[in-house]
Design an enzyme around this catalytic site. Structure first.
Site, PDB file in Angstrom:
ATOM      1  N   THR A  18     -17.285  81.449 -37.171  1.00 38.45           N
ATOM      2  CA  THR A  18     -17.640  81.116 -38.559  1.00 38.45           C
ATOM      3  C   THR A  18     -16.487  81.441 -39.513  1.00 38.45           C
ATOM      4  OG1 THR A  18     -19.957  81.606 -38.083  1.00 38.45           O
ATOM      5  CG2 THR A  18     -19.319  81.559 -40.404  1.00 38.45           C
ATOM      6  N   ARG A  50     -12.939  83.586 -26.714  1.00 41.85           N
ATOM      7  CA  ARG A  50     -13.436  83.950 -25.384  1.00 41.85           C
ATOM      8  C   ARG A  50     -13.292  82.777 -24.444  1.00 41.85           C
ATOM      9  NH1 ARG A  50     -18.218  87.377 -27.447  1.00 41.85           N
ATOM     10  NH2 ARG A  50     -18.540  85.435 -28.561  1.00 41.85           N
ATOM     11  N   LYS A 111     -16.352  95.384 -40.371  1.00 43.67           N
ATOM     12  CA  LYS A 111     -16.844  96.648 -40.929  1.00 43.67           C
ATOM     13  C   LYS A 111     -17.392  97.587 -39.866  1.00 43.67           C
ATOM     14  CE  LYS A 111     -19.899  93.217 -41.107  1.00 43.67           C
ATOM     15  NZ  LYS A 111     -19.857  91.843 -41.536  1.00 43.67           N
ATOM     16  N   GLU A 135     -10.613  93.518 -47.069  1.00 45.44           N
ATOM     17  CA  GLU A 135     -11.483  93.141 -48.192  1.00 45.44           C
ATOM     18  C   GLU A 135     -12.735  92.398 -47.732  1.00 45.44           C
ATOM     19  OE1 GLU A 135     -12.946  93.518 -51.326  1.00 45.44           O
ATOM     20  OE2 GLU A 135     -10.851  93.713 -51.938  1.00 45.44           O
ATOM     21  N   VAL A 138     -16.535  94.032 -46.608  1.00 47.83           N
ATOM     22  CA  VAL A 138     -17.652  94.498 -47.449  1.00 47.83           C
ATOM     23  C   VAL A 138     -17.987  93.456 -48.509  1.00 47.83           C
ATOM     24  CG1 VAL A 138     -18.486  96.295 -49.006  1.00 47.83           C
ATOM     25  CG2 VAL A 138     -16.942  96.905 -47.145  1.00 47.83           C
ATOM     26  N   ILE A 142     -16.790  89.320 -52.661  1.00 46.62           N
ATOM     27  CA  ILE A 142     -16.681  90.205 -53.840  1.00 46.62           C
ATOM     28  C   ILE A 142     -15.511  91.174 -53.635  1.00 46.62           C
ATOM     29  CG2 ILE A 142     -17.825  92.018 -55.192  1.00 46.62           C
ATOM     30  CD1 ILE A 142     -20.510  90.821 -54.399  1.00 46.62           C
ATOM     31  N   GLU A 196     -24.869  88.526 -38.091  1.00 46.07           N
ATOM     32  CA  GLU A 196     -23.962  89.045 -37.075  1.00 46.07           C
ATOM     33  C   GLU A 196     -24.336  88.449 -35.713  1.00 46.07           C
ATOM     34  OE1 GLU A 196     -21.310  91.205 -37.793  1.00 46.07           O
ATOM     35  OE2 GLU A 196     -21.974  90.574 -39.759  1.00 46.07           O
ATOM     36  N   ASP A 207     -25.592  97.003 -40.588  1.00 45.84           N
ATOM     37  CA  ASP A 207     -24.437  96.323 -41.191  1.00 45.84           C
ATOM     38  C   ASP A 207     -24.206  96.850 -42.614  1.00 45.84           C
ATOM     39  OD1 ASP A 207     -22.484  93.936 -41.276  1.00 45.84           O
ATOM     40  OD2 ASP A 207     -23.772  93.591 -43.014  1.00 45.84           O
ATOM     41  N   LYS A 211     -20.912  99.067 -44.121  1.00 45.81           N
ATOM     42  CA  LYS A 211     -20.184  98.743 -45.360  1.00 45.81           C
ATOM     43  C   LYS A 211     -20.211  99.932 -46.317  1.00 45.81           C
ATOM     44  CE  LYS A 211     -21.230  93.856 -44.740  1.00 45.81           C
ATOM     45  NZ  LYS A 211     -22.239  92.808 -44.902  1.00 45.81           N
TER      46      LYS A 211
HETATM   47  P1  NAP Z   1     -18.507  84.406 -34.703  1.00 42.44           P
HETATM   48  O1  NAP Z   1     -18.867  83.165 -35.415  1.00 42.44           O
HETATM   49  O2  NAP Z   1     -19.410  84.935 -33.642  1.00 42.44           O
HETATM   50  O3  NAP Z   1     -17.042  84.211 -34.068  1.00 42.44           O
HETATM   51  C1  NAP Z   1     -16.440  85.179 -33.244  1.00 42.44           C
HETATM   52  C2  NAP Z   1     -15.175  84.572 -32.643  1.00 42.44           C
HETATM   53  O4  NAP Z   1     -14.475  85.584 -31.938  1.00 42.44           O
HETATM   54  C3  NAP Z   1     -15.417  83.428 -31.648  1.00 42.44           C
HETATM   55  O5  NAP Z   1     -14.429  82.450 -31.787  1.00 42.44           O
HETATM   56  C4  NAP Z   1     -15.310  84.132 -30.282  1.00 42.44           C
HETATM   57  O6  NAP Z   1     -14.817  83.288 -29.258  1.00 42.44           O
HETATM   58  C5  NAP Z   1     -14.263  85.190 -30.579  1.00 42.44           C
HETATM   59  N1  NAP Z   1     -14.463  86.405 -29.768  1.00 42.44           N
HETATM   60  C6  NAP Z   1     -15.486  87.285 -29.844  1.00 42.44           C
HETATM   61  N2  NAP Z   1     -15.319  88.291 -28.958  1.00 42.44           N
HETATM   62  C7  NAP Z   1     -14.163  88.011 -28.306  1.00 42.44           C
HETATM   63  C8  NAP Z   1     -13.456  88.675 -27.258  1.00 42.44           C
HETATM   64  N3  NAP Z   1     -13.884  89.807 -26.711  1.00 42.44           N
HETATM   65  N4  NAP Z   1     -12.285  88.107 -26.835  1.00 42.44           N
HETATM   66  C9  NAP Z   1     -11.832  86.952 -27.388  1.00 42.44           C
HETATM   67  N5  NAP Z   1     -12.469  86.292 -28.378  1.00 42.44           N
HETATM   68  C10 NAP Z   1     -13.619  86.812 -28.824  1.00 42.44           C
HETATM   69  O7  NAP Z   1     -18.299  85.614 -35.723  1.00 42.44           O
HETATM   70  P2  NAP Z   1     -18.090  85.533 -37.306  1.00 42.44           P
HETATM   71  O8  NAP Z   1     -19.395  85.344 -37.974  1.00 42.44           O
HETATM   72  O9  NAP Z   1     -16.966  84.609 -37.617  1.00 42.44           O
HETATM   73  O10 NAP Z   1     -17.666  87.047 -37.631  1.00 42.44           O
HETATM   74  C11 NAP Z   1     -16.386  87.521 -37.288  1.00 42.44           C
HETATM   75  C12 NAP Z   1     -16.176  88.899 -37.940  1.00 42.44           C
HETATM   76  O11 NAP Z   1     -16.266  88.763 -39.351  1.00 42.44           O
HETATM   77  C13 NAP Z   1     -17.196  89.965 -37.560  1.00 42.44           C
HETATM   78  O12 NAP Z   1     -16.563  91.220 -37.532  1.00 42.44           O
HETATM   79  C14 NAP Z   1     -18.195  89.910 -38.706  1.00 42.44           C
HETATM   80  O13 NAP Z   1     -18.873  91.127 -38.893  1.00 42.44           O
HETATM   81  C15 NAP Z   1     -17.261  89.646 -39.856  1.00 42.44           C
HETATM   82  N6  NAP Z   1     -17.863  88.992 -41.028  1.00 42.44           N
HETATM   83  C16 NAP Z   1     -18.619  87.878 -40.860  1.00 42.44           C
HETATM   84  C17 NAP Z   1     -19.135  87.233 -41.979  1.00 42.44           C
HETATM   85  C18 NAP Z   1     -19.989  85.993 -41.869  1.00 42.44           C
HETATM   86  O14 NAP Z   1     -20.487  85.532 -42.885  1.00 42.44           O
HETATM   87  N7  NAP Z   1     -20.164  85.415 -40.688  1.00 42.44           N
HETATM   88  C19 NAP Z   1     -18.873  87.765 -43.238  1.00 42.44           C
HETATM   89  C20 NAP Z   1     -18.092  88.917 -43.368  1.00 42.44           C
HETATM   90  C21 NAP Z   1     -17.594  89.525 -42.245  1.00 42.44           C
HETATM   91  P3  NAP Z   1     -15.670  82.001 -28.716  1.00 42.44           P
HETATM   92  O15 NAP Z   1     -15.701  81.055 -29.874  1.00 42.44           O
HETATM   93  O16 NAP Z   1     -14.925  81.498 -27.556  1.00 42.44           O
HETATM   94  O17 NAP Z   1     -17.028  82.563 -28.389  1.00 42.44           O
HETATM   95  N1  HSE Z   2     -23.925  89.563 -41.336  1.00 42.18           N
HETATM   96  C1  HSE Z   2     -23.316  89.925 -42.556  1.00 42.18           C
HETATM   97  C2  HSE Z   2     -24.305  89.702 -43.694  1.00 42.18           C
HETATM   98  C3  HSE Z   2     -22.087  89.107 -42.787  1.00 42.18           C
HETATM   99  O1  HSE Z   2     -25.352  89.074 -43.461  1.00 42.18           O
HETATM  100  O2  HSE Z   2     -24.057  90.171 -44.788  1.00 42.18           O
HETATM  101  C4  HSE Z   2     -21.281  89.562 -43.955  1.00 42.18           C
HETATM  102  O3  HSE Z   2     -20.719  90.817 -43.726  1.00 42.18           O
END
Ligand code: NAP
Ligand code: HSE
Length: 432
Positions: A18, A50, A111, A135, A138, A142, A196, A207, A211
């Site tokens: 994402t 992955r 986080k 940044e 959390v 923002i 998540e 989560d 933060k």
């Molecule tokens: P996601 O959609 O699940 O994407 C995770 C990505 O990382 C995928 O491309 C996955 O590969 C790859 N990956 C995961 N574990 C791996 C490993 N062990 N080795 C190699 N590649 C690996 O996650 P996301 O929602 O983008 O979130 C990513 C991070 O941002 C997290 O720490 C989350 O807490 C943080 N975050 C997310 C948001 C949100 O709105 N989603 C907001 C703020 C912060 P594959 O595609 O091959 O599975």
């Molecule tokens: N899973 C988290 C949320 C993503 O719902 O706020 C942003 O850190």
């Protein structure tokens, strides 16, 4: 403005889900703007995933190589910065640690990693004079980390509270405004990319607690261990309580909060009743908000999207631009990277007003007995309503005056012991 002829900043992206996909999109869309602001291009050289064969929603940037081998990112001497957007704790810790050893700056949105095992990474970054920015970890887009680290650095922070989890806020908003049940709202949040990989982190409050640990470090310069944090999520939230709270003029929000009381910190994550006239009560959907009180600035309120691909990518990109401009590292906002353990107010001493719902038999004297269980613990009731029978029991709903958490726990234990309750009581804090 004429761009300087600096060489491009080469980045390695760990994670193409994402947020990683969102970052690639924004880099493409805003490439010219980035050049104007930094005098440099930002090139994605390597992307770690992955499964390299999986179909991707976002096209691979021109020239980028997809790999499943972390060393292709960390050990490539042409890479300037590692952007970690994969999630988890142990695997990203190893990758970031190796990248720092190899002299690379790091940007992360993780986080969970920084709250549970981040200090060693900050220490390593400081030793090596490298930037470790976070940044996006959390409150999504923002800029609360930069605000605490820079804009409010001259303040003593008196309190900080916020809605820090977009998934929980989305679920509560959908249950409250559109009558959705908990599971449907959670499924929608997952489809929209807010949740998540393990959504129990969202709905059980972990989560938001991760933060909060990061914000406490920035605000107070101490370590409030994640394992010591009182955490109560929204799992099992009953629509009945959302509706009763509304009748009293409140909305239920998952609030992460910390305040200082005579040198000790009172902190935690709780479903909390927020009066509808407060700005915090109007934060809907996946939006997050933070209210900070500083001794010079007074009260400050920030509001924006707390999750999702592009808003989160916006925060990641802000960090990347700081790297492109090569600002001096100031990763934690403090000179020392060793944080003393916070002096913690025992959670049972924390004082709050409460919303309490008990399900009782509709017998004479039950209301009196519940009220006297409260009175014996010194709890004074502010409002009471009784509702018609539902599921073989009658809901009795109270709003109390302020009392310590321990008094509430003891009063409810008395009610259980006296056989007054037909099912476990619900007790939520009310925001003052
Ligand atoms: P996601 O959609 O699940 O994407 C995770 C990505 O990382 C995928 O491309 C996955 O590969 C790859 N990956 C995961 N574990 C791996 C490993 N062990 N080795 C190699 N590649 C690996 O996650 P996301 O929602 O983008 O979130 C990513 C991070 O941002 C997290 O720490 C989350 O807490 C943080 N975050 C997310 C948001 C949100 O709105 N989603 C907001 C703020 C912060 P594959 O595609 O091959 O599975
Ligand atoms: N899973 C988290 C949320 C993503 O719902 O706020 C942003 O850190």
């Amino acid at each position: 403005m004429k761009p300087q002829a600096n060489r491009p900043l080469r980045l390695a992206l760990a994670g193409f889900g994402t947020v990683g996909g969102g970052l690639v999109r924004v880099l493409q869309e805003n490439g010219e703007l980035i050049r104007q602001r930094t005098g440099r291009d930002i090139e994605v050289a390597k992307i770690l995933v992955r499964d390299v064969h999986k179909a991707r929603a976002v096209a691979l940037p021109a020239g980028a190589v997809l790999t499943s081998n972390p060393a292709d990112l960390t050990d490539d001497p042409t890479i300037d910065v590692l952007v970690e957007l994969m999630g988890g704790i142990d695997a990203p810790h190893a990758i970031i640690s190796r990248a720092l050893d190899q002299g690379k700056h790091v940007v992360t949105a993780n986080k969970a990693l920084l709250a549970e095992n981040g200090i060693s990474l900050f220490q390593k970054a400081a030793e090596k004079g490298l930037i470790l920015q976070y940044e996006a970890s959390v409150a999504g887009c923002i800029p609360i980390i930069a605000t605490l680290k820079e804009s409010l650095a001259g303040n003593k922070i008196e309190s900080l509270l916020g809605i820090l989890n977009g998934t929980s806020n989305y679920i509560l908003s959908e249950m409250s405004s559109n009558g959705l049940d908990f599971d449907t709202a959670l499924r929608q949040a997952q489809e929209l990319g807010f949740a998540e990989a393990d959504p129990t982190l969202d709905i059980d409050g972990h989560d938001a607690a991760h933060k909060l640990v990061l914000l406490i470090r920035l605000a107070y310069g101490v370590e409030y261990p994640y394992t010591a944090m009182p955490i109560h999520g929204i799992r099992g939230m009953n629509k009945m309580d959302i509706e009763f709270a509304r009748e009293f003029g409140y909305r239920i929000k998952l609030i992460a909060q910390v305040n200082e009381q005579a040198g000790r910190l009172e902190a935690g994550v709780f479903p909390t009743l927020v009066h509808h006239t407060f700005l915090m009560a109007r934060v809907g959907g996946s939006y997050n908000a933070v209210r900070v009180k500083g001794n010079a600035v007074g009260s400050l309120f920030m509001h924006g999207r707390g999750a999702g691909d592009l808003p989160t990518a916006s925060a990641v990109l802000g960090d990347l631009l700081a790297v492109a401009r090569q600002v001096q590292p100031n990763n934690t906002g403090f000179v020392s990277q060793s944080f003393e353990r916070a002096a913690i107010l025992p959670p049972e001493e924390a004082r709050s007003c409460y919303y309490v719902r008990v399900m009782v038999h509709d017998n004479p004297g039950v209301l009196r007995d519940i009220a006297s269980a409260m009175a014996e613990e010194g709890i004074s009731l502010a409002q009471i309503i009784q509702k018609p029978e539902t599921g073989g029991a009658v809901p009795l709903v109270f709003m109390t005056h302020e009392c310590p958490a321990k008094a509430m726990k003891n009063a409810l234990a008395r009610a259980v012991k006296a056989g007054l309750l037909r099912m476990p009581a619900v007790a939520y804090r009310v925001l003052a």
